[in-house]
Design a protein around this motif. Structure first.
Motif, mmCIF file in Angstrom:
data_model
loop_
_atom_site.group_PDB
_atom_site.id
_atom_site.type_symbol
_atom_site.label_atom_id
_atom_site.label_comp_id
_atom_site.label_asym_id
_atom_site.label_seq_id
_atom_site.Cartn_x
_atom_site.Cartn_y
_atom_site.Cartn_z
ATOM 1 N N ILE A 174 -0.811 -3.248 -7.668
ATOM 2 C CA ILE A 174 0.272 -4.155 -7.268
ATOM 3 C C ILE A 174 0.843 -4.876 -8.474
ATOM 4 O O ILE A 174 2.066 -4.938 -8.679
ATOM 5 N N ILE A 175 -0.033 -5.407 -9.329
ATOM 6 C CA ILE A 175 0.435 -6.147 -10.509
ATOM 7 C C ILE A 175 1.209 -5.229 -11.454
ATOM 8 O O ILE A 175 2.245 -5.612 -12.009
ATOM 9 N N ALA A 176 0.710 -3.997 -11.636
ATOM 10 C CA ALA A 176 1.387 -3.069 -12.547
ATOM 11 C C ALA A 176 2.757 -2.648 -12.021
ATOM 12 O O ALA A 176 3.734 -2.587 -12.779
ATOM 13 N N LYS A 177 2.850 -2.354 -10.718
ATOM 14 C CA LYS A 177 4.135 -1.921 -10.154
ATOM 15 C C LYS A 177 5.185 -3.028 -10.258
ATOM 16 O O LYS A 177 6.362 -2.756 -10.507
ATOM 17 N N LYS A 178 4.775 -4.271 -10.055
ATOM 18 C CA LYS A 178 5.727 -5.379 -10.158
ATOM 19 C C LYS A 178 6.235 -5.559 -11.584
ATOM 20 O O LYS A 178 7.334 -6.075 -11.789
ATOM 21 N N SER A 179 5.452 -5.139 -12.578
ATOM 22 C CA SER A 179 5.860 -5.256 -13.982
ATOM 23 C C SER A 179 6.399 -3.941 -14.531
ATOM 24 O O SER A 179 6.527 -3.787 -15.749
ATOM 25 N N ASN A 180 6.682 -2.968 -13.645
ATOM 26 C CA ASN A 180 7.231 -1.660 -14.043
ATOM 27 C C ASN A 180 6.313 -0.920 -15.010
ATOM 28 O O ASN A 180 6.763 -0.273 -15.968
ATOM 29 N N ILE A 181 4.999 -1.032 -14.787
ATOM 30 C CA ILE A 181 4.002 -0.298 -15.565
ATOM 31 C C ILE A 181 3.380 0.748 -14.646
ATOM 32 O O ILE A 181 2.955 0.438 -13.527
ATOM 33 N N ASP A 182 3.346 1.988 -15.096
ATOM 34 C CA ASP A 182 2.878 3.105 -14.269
ATOM 35 C C ASP A 182 1.356 3.189 -14.331
ATOM 36 O O ASP A 182 0.782 3.715 -15.290
ATOM 37 N N ILE A 183 0.688 2.636 -13.321
ATOM 38 C CA ILE A 183 -0.769 2.710 -13.199
ATOM 39 C C ILE A 183 -1.098 3.226 -11.806
ATOM 40 O O ILE A 183 -0.683 2.631 -10.803
ATOM 41 N N ASN A 184 -1.822 4.347 -11.724
ATOM 42 C CA ASN A 184 -2.211 4.951 -10.450
ATOM 43 C C ASN A 184 -3.724 4.857 -10.284
ATOM 44 O O ASN A 184 -4.472 5.094 -11.240
ATOM 45 N N VAL A 185 -4.168 4.520 -9.075
ATOM 46 C CA VAL A 185 -5.597 4.408 -8.770
ATOM 47 C C VAL A 185 -5.898 5.248 -7.535
ATOM 48 O O VAL A 185 -5.279 5.053 -6.481
ATOM 49 N N VAL A 186 -6.812 6.214 -7.669
ATOM 50 C CA VAL A 186 -7.241 7.069 -6.559
ATOM 51 C C VAL A 186 -8.754 6.937 -6.448
ATOM 52 O O VAL A 186 -9.487 7.234 -7.398
ATOM 53 N N MET A 187 -9.223 6.479 -5.287
ATOM 54 C CA MET A 187 -10.654 6.332 -5.018
ATOM 55 C C MET A 187 -11.053 7.288 -3.899
ATOM 56 O O MET A 187 -10.230 7.617 -3.031
ATOM 57 N N SER A 188 -12.300 7.737 -3.894
ATOM 58 C CA SER A 188 -12.795 8.621 -2.845
ATOM 59 C C SER A 188 -14.219 8.226 -2.487
ATOM 60 O O SER A 188 -14.962 7.716 -3.326
ATOM 61 N N GLY A 189 -14.577 8.484 -1.226
ATOM 62 C CA GLY A 189 -15.923 8.145 -0.766
ATOM 63 C C GLY A 189 -16.106 8.513 0.686
ATOM 64 O O GLY A 189 -15.256 9.177 1.307
#
Length: 460
Positions: A135-150
């Motif tokens: 959320i913080i990265a998208k609001k600052s136009n920084i491309d950060i992707n997080v994929v979790m699995s379990g």
């Protein structure tokens, strides 16, 4: 980051709109500010989806991958993620990933992707940090992707705290690729006996069997005690057999006739304490009663040495505080040079500060005299009892210490000596006992330590 090459194994054939799991992940990451949580009871299915996601990343993406083990704590997980993304960079592993990764990504200006498997083995705090990072990265136009699995247990944990993840996390089925709501029936905690695995059934069977055996043994023991307690004990033969099985202590008293012994067995009266007796002319060894032995062992009574007629005092056991004090007195943490009156006036760390943990040998100048280097933070303490237990358990490890502020409260930090290079600190950390490494020991620069010491001393 296209997912058009996803295999049909993750295609929902029953849905009106068929879409692969990786295409769904790509859609969520492109058009929302959400992190993605993939769930499936089969870990190999989640791993295959994660591998396809990593393979489809563009070359300019900086990626980090970690499979979480139950032995890793939050600090160790943060260190592994950040070290993969930003090599040879100093950071504080106690800070949230949403703060540390965002600040480092803002400086490097490069797209990031984080893939975390077996997220059911981590804490709710770490899942929340990763979702907030997106959320913080998208609001600052920084491309950060997080994929979790379990497994579904991770989704259950998220669903129980749905208010924290309502606008920051999307849950996907690894098999169908469909988005699952937080109130999905799959996340219910109800579990029947038939849903347990074969190993779990065996464990529960052993526990139940052991419980039944223990209850049966206790019942038989109590039954035997009740049965034998009702037996009469008024004959001289019983009195003689009881005397033959008792312990003999060197206490002298006059000879008692056979008739008097029978009378004493029938009308037994215990005295409050054993008084020293003088040696009579005709004496024989007196048989001590079980009550006398128990009283001497517990320190409630004293015995008399028959030869010298002196009192034998029971041994007093040392307390935990006395043991810890003896360790800290015998093991000098820092050898301090003698100070003159002018130097003592300049040392604020020698003042007695209220509500501060007590430990001998601390000297903040040991760190302040160093301009570069690294130490290993062994642990931090805000309670005296925890500090005493740590010193008692790890008294063979040399350590130094200083005070710092944590949430405006004094905290005592124990570290190793100062190493000249980070490589030496890494080698020393690898050689530490597993109990210390599992508690969250990590490497810290001497500049960070000095800043914490200066902040603490300026607050006093």
């Amino acid at each position: 980051m296209s997912a058009a090459q996803a295999t049909p194994a993750y295609t929902n054939n029953t849905s009106v709109t068929q879409i692969s799991t990786n295409a769904r992940i790509d859609y969520v990451l492109r058009f929302s500010k959400h992190a993605v949580l993939i769930i499936d009871e089969n870990s190999s299915v989640c791993s295959q989806v994660s591998n396809q996601f990593l393979a489809a990343l563009p070359d300019e993406h900086n990626a980090a991958y970690i499979a979480i083990s139950p032995k890793l704590n939050d600090i160790q997980i943060r260190c592994r993620i950040i070290e993969q993304l930003f090599f040879n960079t100093l950071f504080d592993p106690e800070q949230s990933l949403a703060v540390t990764v965002f600040n480092l990504a803002k400086e490097n200006k490069k797209a990031l992707s984080i893939v975390v498997e077996n997220v059911q083995n981590t804490s709710l705090q770490l899942i929340h940090e990763l979702s907030q990072l997106v959320i913080i990265a998208k609001k600052s136009n920084i491309d950060i992707n997080v994929v979790m699995s379990g497994t579904a247990s991770a989704a259950r944990l998220v669903a129980q705290h749905a208010s924290l993840f309502d606008k920051s996390l999307s849950i996907l089925s690894a098999e169908t690729g469909q988005i699952l709501p937080f109130n999905s029936p799959l996340f219910n905690n109800k579990k029947s006996l038939f849903s347990f695995s074969f190993a779990q059934k065996i464990i529960w069977s052993i526990v139940l069997f052991s419980t039944v055996v223990v209850i049966a043994l206790v019942a038989l023991y109590q039954f035997d005690n009740l049965k034998f307690s009702n037996l009469p004990m008024v004959t001289s033969q019983i009195a003689t057999s009881e005397q033959n099985t008792e312990f003999v202590l060197p206490i002298k008293k006059p000879v008692i006739e056979q008739e008097e012994q029978v009378s004493l067995v029938e009308n037994k009266v215990e005295s409050e304490s054993i008084k020293p007796l003088a040696k009579p002319a005709n004496t024989e060894e007196q048989l001590a009663t079980p009550e006398d032995i128990h009283g001497w062992l517990m320190g409630a009574k004293t015995l008399v040495n028959a030869e010298s007629e002196t009192l034998i005092e029971p041994i007093q056991a040392a307390s935990n505080n006395e043991i810890v004090q003896a360790i800290t007195d015998s093991f000098e943490i820092v050898k301090e040079a003698p100070l003159n009156s002018a130097d003592k006036a300049k040392q604020p760390t020698d003042k007695v500060i209220t509500n501060q943990l007590s430990l001998q040998g601390l000297n903040s100048d040991y760190y302040l005299n160093e301009s570069s280097g690294y130490v290993i933070q062994l642990s931090g303490f805000s309670k005296q009892q925890a500090l005493d237990e740590f010193i008692l358990a790890h008294r063979a490890i040399p350590y130094h210490g200083y005070y710092r502020l944590l949430e405006n409260k004094p905290m005592l930090v124990l570290t190793t000596e100062v190493f000249a290079s980070k490589l030496l600190a890494v080698e020393y950390l690898a050689a530490l006992p597993e109990s210390i490494k599992k508690s969250g020991a990590f490497i810290k620069s001497i500049n960070t330590v000095n800043n914490e010491i200066n902040a603490f001393e300026s607050s006093q």
